[in-house]
Design a protein around this motif. Sequence first.
Motif, PDB file in Angstrom:
ATOM      1  N   ASP A  70      -6.796 -20.610  15.847  1.00 26.39           N
ATOM      2  CA  ASP A  70      -8.244 -20.550  16.106  1.00 26.39           C
ATOM      3  C   ASP A  70      -8.717 -21.298  17.349  1.00 26.39           C
ATOM      4  O   ASP A  70      -9.897 -21.606  17.482  1.00 26.39           O
ATOM      5  CB  ASP A  70      -9.086 -20.972  14.883  1.00 26.39           C
ATOM      6  CG  ASP A  70      -8.451 -22.026  14.020  1.00 26.39           C
ATOM      7  OD1 ASP A  70      -8.327 -21.772  12.817  1.00 26.39           O
ATOM      8  OD2 ASP A  70      -8.073 -23.086  14.552  1.00 26.39           O
ATOM      9  N   ASP A  76     -21.310 -29.514  10.441  1.00 27.74           N
ATOM     10  CA  ASP A  76     -20.856 -28.401   9.604  1.00 27.74           C
ATOM     11  C   ASP A  76     -20.807 -28.739   8.113  1.00 27.74           C
ATOM     12  O   ASP A  76     -20.424 -27.886   7.308  1.00 27.74           O
ATOM     13  CB  ASP A  76     -19.508 -27.849  10.104  1.00 27.74           C
ATOM     14  CG  ASP A  76     -18.541 -28.913  10.564  1.00 27.74           C
ATOM     15  OD1 ASP A  76     -18.791 -30.111  10.309  1.00 27.74           O
ATOM     16  OD2 ASP A  76     -17.517 -28.558  11.179  1.00 27.74           O
ATOM     17  N   TYR A  95     -22.015 -25.065  13.070  1.00 23.89           N
ATOM     18  CA  TYR A  95     -21.944 -23.672  13.518  1.00 23.89           C
ATOM     19  C   TYR A  95     -23.158 -22.836  13.185  1.00 23.89           C
ATOM     20  O   TYR A  95     -23.232 -21.671  13.573  1.00 23.89           O
ATOM     21  CB  TYR A  95     -20.637 -23.045  12.997  1.00 23.89           C
ATOM     22  CG  TYR A  95     -19.478 -23.920  13.421  1.00 23.89           C
ATOM     23  CD1 TYR A  95     -19.093 -23.954  14.765  1.00 23.89           C
ATOM     24  CD2 TYR A  95     -18.851 -24.788  12.541  1.00 23.89           C
ATOM     25  CE1 TYR A  95     -18.088 -24.806  15.199  1.00 23.89           C
ATOM     26  CE2 TYR A  95     -17.841 -25.650  12.962  1.00 23.89           C
ATOM     27  CZ  TYR A  95     -17.476 -25.650  14.288  1.00 23.89           C
ATOM     28  OH  TYR A  95     -16.497 -26.509  14.734  1.00 23.89           O
ATOM     29  N   GLY A 134      -7.861 -26.219  15.885  1.00 28.05           N
ATOM     30  CA  GLY A 134      -9.203 -26.207  15.287  1.00 28.05           C
ATOM     31  C   GLY A 134     -10.338 -26.241  16.285  1.00 28.05           C
ATOM     32  O   GLY A 134     -11.308 -26.970  16.093  1.00 28.05           O
TER      33      GLY A 134
HETATM   34  C1  SP5 Z   1     -14.358 -29.038  15.163  1.00 31.86           C
HETATM   35  C2  SP5 Z   1     -14.342 -28.128  13.996  1.00 31.86           C
HETATM   36  O1  SP5 Z   1     -15.293 -28.130  13.216  1.00 31.86           O
HETATM   37  N1  SP5 Z   1     -13.305 -27.313  13.868  1.00 31.86           N
HETATM   38  C3  SP5 Z   1     -13.221 -26.444  12.739  1.00 31.86           C
HETATM   39  C4  SP5 Z   1     -11.965 -25.691  12.697  1.00 31.86           C
HETATM   40  C5  SP5 Z   1     -11.974 -24.805  11.484  1.00 31.86           C
HETATM   41  N2  SP5 Z   1     -10.914 -23.877  11.515  1.00 31.86           N
HETATM   42  C6  SP5 Z   1     -10.790 -23.093  10.329  1.00 31.86           C
HETATM   43  C7  SP5 Z   1      -9.557 -22.271  10.378  1.00 31.86           C
HETATM   44  C8  SP5 Z   1      -9.249 -21.605   9.114  1.00 31.86           C
HETATM   45  C9  SP5 Z   1      -7.859 -21.050   8.996  1.00 31.86           C
HETATM   46  N3  SP5 Z   1      -7.066 -21.088  10.201  1.00 31.86           N
HETATM   47  C10 SP5 Z   1      -5.957 -20.202  10.247  1.00 31.86           C
HETATM   48  C11 SP5 Z   1      -6.122 -19.171  11.320  1.00 31.86           C
HETATM   49  C12 SP5 Z   1      -5.836 -17.785  10.863  1.00 31.86           C
HETATM   50  N4  SP5 Z   1      -6.415 -16.808  11.764  1.00 31.86           N
END
Ligand code: SP5
Length: 344
Positions: free
Chosen positions: A82, A248, A292, A133
């Motif tokens: 991501d 968030d 967000y 992230g």
């Molecule tokens: C700074 C911040 O608030 N970062 C948030 C990151 C949240 N990411 C959620 C990802 C969820 C699952 N990730 C696996 C990727 C599959 N496409």
Amino acid sequence: MPMSLTLIHTERFAEHQTPPGHPERPERAEVMDVVAARWKSRGVEVIPPSAATREQLLRVHDGDYLRRISETTGRAVKLDPDTYTSPESHEIALLAAGAAVQAVDHALSGPQHSALALVRPPGHHAERDRAMGFCLFNGVAVAAAHARANGAAKVAIVDYDVHHGNGTQHIFEDDPHVLYVSTHQFPYYPGTGAAGEVGRGAGAGFTVNLPLEVGAVDEDYQTAFAAVILPVLAQFKPDLVIVSAGFDAHERDPLAGMRLSTAAFAAMTAELRGVAERQCQGRMAVVTEGGYDLQALAASLDAVAETLNGLPPPARWPRSGVASDRGRTAVEAATRALSPYWRF
Ligand code: SP5
Ligand code: ZN
């Protein structure tokens, strides 16, 4: 005493682009532009950041990682499931980390100095050698290391983003001079942040995790602050307070499942300002992370700026009226893990 607030912000933060539908989108920077313009019109100083230097970044990131990120200049690259770059991202991420450093410089420049850095991309998931992230450089970690190198013996980082700041925890987990405190939804992304993670070696006890079950409300966070966060901060006695301010955990946020009101962000800020005033002459730097929902982000940023500007307001915790024992459960787990190190 009235506090002098400075905002660190540049409209260039919108130049970091993410793929269509990605939650960490450039419109978040446009919200920050509006908030910065509003406070500027009320007489608050707004200054643009300069890029974090290689020397500043190397305190928390590997040289090889800095080279890998610099090689994304001019290109759209997927760094992680991501985390993406646009051609401008490297330059803008350097400005975001630099803004956190400038917020700390401002906070250290005199008593009753606070600063709010309005930045994207965020930073707290970025590890020493890995983007994660939505985060490229860990701006708060760079800023804390900068503070340590510039005369702050003890730095407290408080991270109320709904996600656990794995990068910040790991960077400082063996360091007793940097206290890392996090409230977060748990279990949840990124998976770290259990109450039993308390730090390692000389840093044992200087990592404080408050893992909260999904659905936590204002009263749960108030409980966590009253029973753990404020007592630990009072015993640690920081020379500077840095806040990883994610929005968030707001009830409107589309990513997570917490139910904080806008007023709860003001209350957390007021509690931390109280800590800074009691422990370190009001020296405090707040740096944005996630958040967000654009409306929640705008209102919460305004509430934080309002709480930092001028005379200290009392911490007025709102009441959701929802019965929840999520706060008590997190406090029990945290105090069990941390009682060898702190008095509760
Ligand atoms: C700074 C911040 O608030 N970062 C948030 C990151 C949240 N990411 C959620 C990802 C969820 C699952 N990730 C696996 C990727 C599959 N496409
Ligand atoms: Zn987050």
